[in-house]
Design a protein around this motif. Sequence first.
Motif, mmCIF file in Angstrom:
data_model
loop_
_atom_site.group_PDB
_atom_site.id
_atom_site.type_symbol
_atom_site.label_atom_id
_atom_site.label_comp_id
_atom_site.label_asym_id
_atom_site.label_seq_id
_atom_site.Cartn_x
_atom_site.Cartn_y
_atom_site.Cartn_z
ATOM 1 N N LYS A 34 0.835 -1.191 0.000
ATOM 2 C CA LYS A 34 0.000 0.000 0.000
ATOM 3 C C LYS A 34 0.873 1.246 0.000
ATOM 4 O O LYS A 34 1.935 1.273 0.623
ATOM 5 C CB LYS A 34 -0.933 0.008 1.210
ATOM 6 C CG LYS A 34 -2.004 -1.069 1.172
ATOM 7 C CD LYS A 34 -2.983 -0.911 2.320
ATOM 8 C CE LYS A 34 -4.088 -1.968 2.249
ATOM 9 N NZ LYS A 34 -5.071 -1.799 3.361
ATOM 10 N N GLU A 35 0.392 2.273 -0.709
ATOM 11 C CA GLU A 35 1.134 3.516 -0.810
ATOM 12 C C GLU A 35 0.155 4.657 -1.055
ATOM 13 O O GLU A 35 -1.021 4.432 -1.363
ATOM 14 C CB GLU A 35 2.136 3.457 -1.969
ATOM 15 C CG GLU A 35 1.469 3.256 -3.316
ATOM 16 C CD GLU A 35 2.451 3.026 -4.448
ATOM 17 O OE1 GLU A 35 3.589 2.632 -4.172
ATOM 18 O OE2 GLU A 35 2.057 3.255 -5.607
ATOM 19 N N LYS A 36 0.630 5.887 -0.910
ATOM 20 C CA LYS A 36 -0.177 7.040 -1.256
ATOM 21 C C LYS A 36 0.738 8.121 -1.823
ATOM 22 O O LYS A 36 1.958 8.097 -1.627
ATOM 23 C CB LYS A 36 -0.939 7.578 -0.052
ATOM 24 C CG LYS A 36 -0.076 8.282 0.991
ATOM 25 C CD LYS A 36 -0.930 8.916 2.081
ATOM 26 C CE LYS A 36 -0.069 9.699 3.060
ATOM 27 N NZ LYS A 36 -0.894 10.378 4.108
ATOM 28 N N TYR A 37 0.130 9.060 -2.567
ATOM 29 C CA TYR A 37 0.872 10.167 -3.141
ATOM 30 C C TYR A 37 0.364 11.458 -2.500
ATOM 31 O O TYR A 37 -0.823 11.773 -2.604
ATOM 32 C CB TYR A 37 0.701 10.217 -4.659
ATOM 33 C CG TYR A 37 1.486 9.150 -5.390
ATOM 34 C CD1 TYR A 37 2.686 9.458 -6.034
ATOM 35 C CD2 TYR A 37 1.045 7.826 -5.424
ATOM 36 C CE1 TYR A 37 3.424 8.484 -6.689
ATOM 37 C CE2 TYR A 37 1.778 6.846 -6.070
ATOM 38 C CZ TYR A 37 2.964 7.187 -6.706
ATOM 39 O OH TYR A 37 3.688 6.213 -7.349
ATOM 40 N N SER A 38 1.238 12.191 -1.851
ATOM 41 C CA SER A 38 0.874 13.434 -1.169
ATOM 42 C C SER A 38 1.465 14.620 -1.914
ATOM 43 O O SER A 38 2.660 14.622 -2.277
ATOM 44 C CB SER A 38 1.391 13.428 0.275
ATOM 45 O OG SER A 38 0.749 12.415 1.024
ATOM 46 N N ILE A 39 0.646 15.646 -2.145
ATOM 47 C CA ILE A 39 1.124 16.824 -2.864
ATOM 48 C C ILE A 39 2.071 17.623 -1.972
ATOM 49 O O ILE A 39 1.793 17.854 -0.790
ATOM 50 C CB ILE A 39 -0.059 17.678 -3.353
ATOM 51 C CG1 ILE A 39 0.438 18.803 -4.267
ATOM 52 C CG2 ILE A 39 -0.882 18.214 -2.188
ATOM 53 C CD1 ILE A 39 -0.666 19.503 -5.019
ATOM 54 N N ILE A 40 3.213 18.029 -2.533
ATOM 55 C CA ILE A 40 4.209 18.763 -1.755
ATOM 56 C C ILE A 40 4.578 20.094 -2.402
ATOM 57 O O ILE A 40 5.372 20.850 -1.849
ATOM 58 C CB ILE A 40 5.489 17.927 -1.540
ATOM 59 C CG1 ILE A 40 6.097 17.515 -2.889
ATOM 60 C CG2 ILE A 40 5.199 16.702 -0.679
ATOM 61 C CD1 ILE A 40 7.444 16.814 -2.756
ATOM 62 N N GLY A 41 4.017 20.390 -3.557
ATOM 63 C CA GLY A 41 4.330 21.661 -4.199
ATOM 64 C C GLY A 41 3.516 21.876 -5.443
ATOM 65 O O GLY A 41 3.000 20.929 -6.048
ATOM 66 N N SER A 42 3.357 23.139 -5.844
ATOM 67 C CA SER A 42 2.658 23.479 -7.085
ATOM 68 C C SER A 42 3.394 24.626 -7.768
ATOM 69 O O SER A 42 4.013 25.469 -7.106
ATOM 70 C CB SER A 42 1.197 23.843 -6.802
ATOM 71 O OG SER A 42 1.113 24.897 -5.866
ATOM 72 N N PHE A 43 3.324 24.658 -9.100
ATOM 73 C CA PHE A 43 4.134 25.581 -9.882
ATOM 74 C C PHE A 43 3.313 26.132 -11.049
ATOM 75 O O PHE A 43 2.504 25.423 -11.641
ATOM 76 C CB PHE A 43 5.374 24.880 -10.448
ATOM 77 C CG PHE A 43 6.186 24.139 -9.427
ATOM 78 C CD1 PHE A 43 7.293 24.726 -8.853
ATOM 79 C CD2 PHE A 43 5.826 22.847 -9.034
ATOM 80 C CE1 PHE A 43 8.046 24.041 -7.904
ATOM 81 C CE2 PHE A 43 6.564 22.156 -8.103
ATOM 82 C CZ PHE A 43 7.684 22.749 -7.526
ATOM 83 N N ASN A 44 3.576 27.391 -11.406
ATOM 84 C CA ASN A 44 2.887 28.005 -12.544
ATOM 85 C C ASN A 44 3.406 27.480 -13.876
ATOM 86 O O ASN A 44 2.690 27.479 -14.879
ATOM 87 C CB ASN A 44 3.031 29.522 -12.498
ATOM 88 C CG ASN A 44 2.237 30.141 -11.355
ATOM 89 O OD1 ASN A 44 1.161 29.658 -11.005
ATOM 90 N ND2 ASN A 44 2.773 31.196 -10.757
ATOM 91 N N SER A 45 4.661 27.045 -13.911
ATOM 92 C CA SER A 45 5.263 26.471 -15.108
ATOM 93 C C SER A 45 5.970 25.181 -14.716
ATOM 94 O O SER A 45 6.124 24.882 -13.517
ATOM 95 C CB SER A 45 6.252 27.447 -15.757
ATOM 96 O OG SER A 45 7.271 27.812 -14.833
ATOM 97 N N GLU A 46 6.394 24.401 -15.709
ATOM 98 C CA GLU A 46 7.027 23.118 -15.402
ATOM 99 C C GLU A 46 8.265 23.335 -14.527
ATOM 100 O O GLU A 46 9.167 24.088 -14.892
ATOM 101 C CB GLU A 46 7.416 22.391 -16.686
ATOM 102 C CG GLU A 46 7.979 21.001 -16.424
ATOM 103 C CD GLU A 46 8.248 20.224 -17.697
ATOM 104 O OE1 GLU A 46 8.833 19.125 -17.605
ATOM 105 O OE2 GLU A 46 7.888 20.705 -18.796
ATOM 106 N N PRO A 47 8.319 22.690 -13.370
ATOM 107 C CA PRO A 47 9.433 22.926 -12.448
ATOM 108 C C PRO A 47 10.746 22.349 -12.955
ATOM 109 O O PRO A 47 10.777 21.343 -13.654
ATOM 110 C CB PRO A 47 8.979 22.221 -11.167
ATOM 111 C CG PRO A 47 8.058 21.136 -11.646
ATOM 112 C CD PRO A 47 7.345 21.727 -12.826
ATOM 113 N N SER A 48 11.823 22.992 -12.570
ATOM 114 C CA SER A 48 13.155 22.500 -12.909
ATOM 115 C C SER A 48 13.559 21.408 -11.926
ATOM 116 O O SER A 48 12.885 21.159 -10.922
ATOM 117 C CB SER A 48 14.158 23.657 -12.829
ATOM 118 O OG SER A 48 14.255 24.120 -11.488
ATOM 119 N N LYS A 49 14.672 20.759 -12.213
ATOM 120 C CA LYS A 49 15.178 19.736 -11.297
ATOM 121 C C LYS A 49 15.465 20.335 -9.921
ATOM 122 O O LYS A 49 15.219 19.704 -8.887
ATOM 123 C CB LYS A 49 16.441 19.091 -11.875
ATOM 124 C CG LYS A 49 16.203 18.244 -13.113
ATOM 125 C CD LYS A 49 17.495 17.619 -13.609
ATOM 126 C CE LYS A 49 17.256 16.753 -14.835
ATOM 127 N NZ LYS A 49 18.515 16.150 -15.353
#
Length: 233
Positions: A189-204
């Motif tokens: 079992k696993e889950k995905y938790s949101i940790i950030g949001s960006f207006n454009s595609e994020p860099s590395k």
Amino acid sequence: MDVYRIGTLLELIRELALSFANDGKVVKVCVQGSMGEGIFSGMPLQLAGTRRMLEAMDWGEYEAKGNFIKLGSVGANDVHEADEMFILMAPQNAVGNCIIEDLQAMVDAAGKRPVILVNPRLKDLPSAGGVMQVSGREKRMEFTESFLTCYYFRLLYTAGTQYPILGSLRRAYPLQYELYKRIDLEPGKEKYSIIGSFNSEPSKADINDAFSGHLLRKETPATSIWGFLSSIF
């Protein structure tokens, strides 16, 4: 979208096409054919045999295929007056062959009718034969960048590997890019938790900062991608 199985991609294409066919739209699903001539002809390995698979798939109980859903290839010759929209399955360049010319001709022939690309791979693949070299690259890039990304999904791994999955990056237009971290709960079992949001595609660097806890999530109002797609018809 990140996929491992061609079956997953075929099922996605079918669901997408049927969703519009159910609204009475005449949809043409297109897979590029063999490119090049003579001994230089061929097609990307990922797409080999997919046209036959599409022909054999179940397209619903009311005979959608042939009425509301038609199959074709990539090019202006497969654009007909009765077609109301086009879904192209993974159009991509191959070493020694470029799909951009046929794709652009199809888009021009379609006019104002929607053309949806699913999993396109349109970056140049230069070869010894002089195909996709520096000449014309700017125009090719300008054309490929003219498409609007409606949905984006990518799994994230440690650099140079494909295991374990660390998280994912997704975007459903017109929302922001959302970064998720994979968390193991218990065996299986696993889950995905949101940790950030960006207006454009994020860099590395942005992604690394978010996984390190240096980035705060910004809330945005929820808007359905289907609402956006419906608004353009």
